[in-house]
Scaffold this motif. Structure first.
Motif, PDB file in Angstrom:
ATOM      1  N   SER A   1      34.232  46.770  38.877  1.00  0.00           N
ATOM      2  CA  SER A   1      35.004  47.632  38.341  1.00  0.00           C
ATOM      3  C   SER A   1      36.665  47.375  38.537  1.00  0.00           C
ATOM      4  O   SER A   1      37.128  46.568  39.442  1.00  0.00           O
TER       5      SER A   1
ATOM      6  N   LYS B   1      37.997  44.125  32.363  1.00  0.00           N
ATOM      7  CA  LYS B   1      36.745  43.906  31.152  1.00  0.00           C
ATOM      8  C   LYS B   1      37.037  44.627  29.804  1.00  0.00           C
ATOM      9  O   LYS B   1      37.138  44.138  28.933  1.00  0.00           O
TER      10      LYS B   1
ATOM     11  N   THR C   1      30.017  49.917  27.571  1.00  0.00           N
ATOM     12  CA  THR C   1      28.890  50.477  28.210  1.00  0.00           C
ATOM     13  C   THR C   1      29.178  51.483  29.372  1.00  0.00           C
ATOM     14  O   THR C   1      28.379  52.311  29.890  1.00  0.00           O
TER      15      THR C   1
ATOM     16  N   ALA D   1      31.589  53.402  29.543  1.00  0.00           N
ATOM     17  CA  ALA D   1      31.855  54.774  29.023  1.00  0.00           C
ATOM     18  C   ALA D   1      30.624  55.628  29.066  1.00  0.00           C
ATOM     19  O   ALA D   1      30.568  56.801  29.091  1.00  0.00           O
TER      20      ALA D   1
ATOM     21  N   TYR E   1      27.745  55.212  30.804  1.00  0.00           N
ATOM     22  CA  TYR E   1      27.460  55.743  32.052  1.00  0.00           C
ATOM     23  C   TYR E   1      28.038  56.746  32.627  1.00  0.00           C
ATOM     24  O   TYR E   1      27.608  57.775  33.345  1.00  0.00           O
ATOM     25  N   ARG E   2      29.732  57.005  32.361  1.00  0.00           N
ATOM     26  CA  ARG E   2      30.485  57.846  32.711  1.00  0.00           C
ATOM     27  C   ARG E   2      30.109  59.256  32.219  1.00  0.00           C
ATOM     28  O   ARG E   2      30.001  60.077  32.793  1.00  0.00           O
TER      29      ARG E   2
ATOM     30  N   ARG F   1      37.349  59.614  33.032  1.00  0.00           N
ATOM     31  CA  ARG F   1      38.194  58.497  34.025  1.00  0.00           C
ATOM     32  C   ARG F   1      38.613  59.052  35.113  1.00  0.00           C
ATOM     33  O   ARG F   1      39.317  58.476  35.678  1.00  0.00           O
TER      34      ARG F   1
ATOM     35  N   ALA G   1      29.385  58.112  37.893  1.00  0.00           N
ATOM     36  CA  ALA G   1      28.579  57.251  36.887  1.00  0.00           C
ATOM     37  C   ALA G   1      27.961  56.006  37.738  1.00  0.00           C
ATOM     38  O   ALA G   1      26.666  55.626  37.452  1.00  0.00           O
ATOM     39  N   SER G   2      28.704  55.463  38.666  1.00  0.00           N
ATOM     40  CA  SER G   2      28.056  54.586  39.613  1.00  0.00           C
ATOM     41  C   SER G   2      26.585  55.253  40.210  1.00  0.00           C
ATOM     42  O   SER G   2      25.717  54.565  40.517  1.00  0.00           O
TER      43      SER G   2
ATOM     44  N   SER H   1      23.915  55.666  37.809  1.00  0.00           N
ATOM     45  CA  SER H   1      23.507  54.463  37.110  1.00  0.00           C
ATOM     46  C   SER H   1      22.378  53.665  37.971  1.00  0.00           C
ATOM     47  O   SER H   1      21.803  52.860  37.286  1.00  0.00           O
TER      48      SER H   1
ATOM     49  N   ARG I   1      19.074  54.284  33.210  1.00  0.00           N
ATOM     50  CA  ARG I   1      19.378  52.765  32.641  1.00  0.00           C
ATOM     51  C   ARG I   1      18.444  52.729  31.369  1.00  0.00           C
ATOM     52  O   ARG I   1      19.076  51.926  30.357  1.00  0.00           O
TER      53      ARG I   1
ATOM     54  N   GLY J   1      30.329  45.624  30.410  1.00  0.00           N
ATOM     55  CA  GLY J   1      29.533  45.996  31.470  1.00  0.00           C
ATOM     56  C   GLY J   1      29.192  45.525  32.746  1.00  0.00           C
ATOM     57  O   GLY J   1      30.033  44.775  33.416  1.00  0.00           O
TER      58      GLY J   1
ATOM     59  N   ILE K   1      25.090  43.107  31.002  1.00  0.00           N
ATOM     60  CA  ILE K   1      24.938  42.942  29.719  1.00  0.00           C
ATOM     61  C   ILE K   1      24.378  41.482  29.558  1.00  0.00           C
ATOM     62  O   ILE K   1      23.450  41.163  28.935  1.00  0.00           O
TER      63      ILE K   1
ATOM     64  N   ARG L   1      32.115  51.439  44.916  1.00  0.00           N
ATOM     65  CA  ARG L   1      31.587  51.184  43.833  1.00  0.00           C
ATOM     66  C   ARG L   1      31.089  49.698  43.590  1.00  0.00           C
ATOM     67  O   ARG L   1      29.928  49.502  43.314  1.00  0.00           O
TER      68      ARG L   1
ATOM     69  N   ASP M   1      27.088  49.129  42.841  1.00  0.00           N
ATOM     70  CA  ASP M   1      26.803  48.287  41.825  1.00  0.00           C
ATOM     71  C   ASP M   1      26.095  46.992  41.991  1.00  0.00           C
ATOM     72  O   ASP M   1      25.221  46.709  41.388  1.00  0.00           O
TER      73      ASP M   1
ATOM     74  N   ARG N   1      22.120  48.229  43.951  1.00  0.00           N
ATOM     75  CA  ARG N   1      21.189  48.810  43.511  1.00  0.00           C
ATOM     76  C   ARG N   1      20.029  48.092  43.086  1.00  0.00           C
ATOM     77  O   ARG N   1      20.359  46.681  42.837  1.00  0.00           O
TER      78      ARG N   1
END
Ligand code: DC
Length: 224
Positions: A15, A19, A37, A39, A41-42, A93, A101-102, A105, A111, A131, A134, A182, A186, A189
């Motif tokens: 994050s 990106k 991507t 966005a 998940y958000r 946001r 989102a985190s 996800s 997913r 993302g 990816i 996050r 991220d 997981r």
């Protein structure tokens, strides 16, 4: 267009590493589409929060999430993220939705729904997609893979600046804590965690300007 002519450029990283800003510039200069991507998940996070869906890792919670996902439509087209047909760009946001989102996800049902949408888009047209997974999962065959990093402190400063420009009052400490949380989520997981693909080019953007990062990426693409 045959599958071979389609260009897939993966830009992954934690994050706040820049990106989406970079991916947007690269896509624009190459005349292809940019797909955010995060966005997606958000948008799922927003829907789950609105519906008060559980974040527990139990079968019952998974089936509750699946039911919501079955009646959820997500799309990212022309820079616009839509949730069930509504443009939710202005709602996703916030710090609350970032964490949601985190959190959501990490679940396989979330997913697999989004990865299927992402693959469908990338098989239809050339894209720059940004993302976390990816290069390692969505398009392991992407022609170009980049992994952008920056120190947590630098990423927190960038986020604070970005939010302040939008008129939001956020503290640096709280933002740094959010970034660290996050990052932990991220990278820890089980399913497709944030990771650099072996064949990705890593760029540490801490001391680089946006233009320098975009040029570094475009140069690499030009060289091939
Ligand atoms: O890039 P972003 O900060 O907008 O992403 C929001 C969250 O979505 C992020 O904390 C993790 C999740 N995400 C993911 O798991 N896989 C992706 N490809 C993109 C985002």
């Amino acid at each position: 267009m045959s599958d071979k002519e389609i260009l897939r450029i993966a830009i992954d990283g934690p994050s706040g590493a820049g990106k989406s800003t970079i991916a947007k510039i690269v896509a624009e200069r190459m005349g292809i589409d940019y797909i955010d991507t995060g966005a997606m998940y958000r948008a799922i996070g927003l829907k789950m929060v609105n519906e008060g869906v559980s974040r527990e890792d139990t079968e019952e919670a998974a089936s509750e999430r699946q039911k919501v996902l079955d009646r959820t439509e997500i799309d990212f087209d022309n820079g616009v993220i839509t949730l069930d047909g509504e443009d939710v760009g202005g709602k996703i946001r916030t710090p609350e939705i970032s964490i949601a989102a985190s959190d959501y996800s990490r679940f396989p049902e979330v997913r697999s729904k989004l990865v299927a949408i992402q693959r469908e888009i990338g098989h239809r047209k050339s894209v720059v997609m940004d993302g976390r997974d990816i290069g390692t999962n969505v398009f392991t065959d992407a022609q170009y893979k980049f992994f952008l990093t920056a120190t947590p402190e630098e990423r927190a400063s960038r986020r604070v600046k970005e939010l302040q420009e939008k008129g939001e009052d956020v503290s640096y400490e709280a933002t740094l804590e959010d970034i660290r949380k996050r990052d932990y989520n991220d990278t820890h997981r089980k399913l497709n965690p944030l990771a650099k693909a072996d064949d990705a080019i890593e760029i540490d953007t801490t001391d680089m300007t946006i233009e320098e990062v975009a040029s570094a990426i475009l140069d690499k693409i030009d060289q091939n």
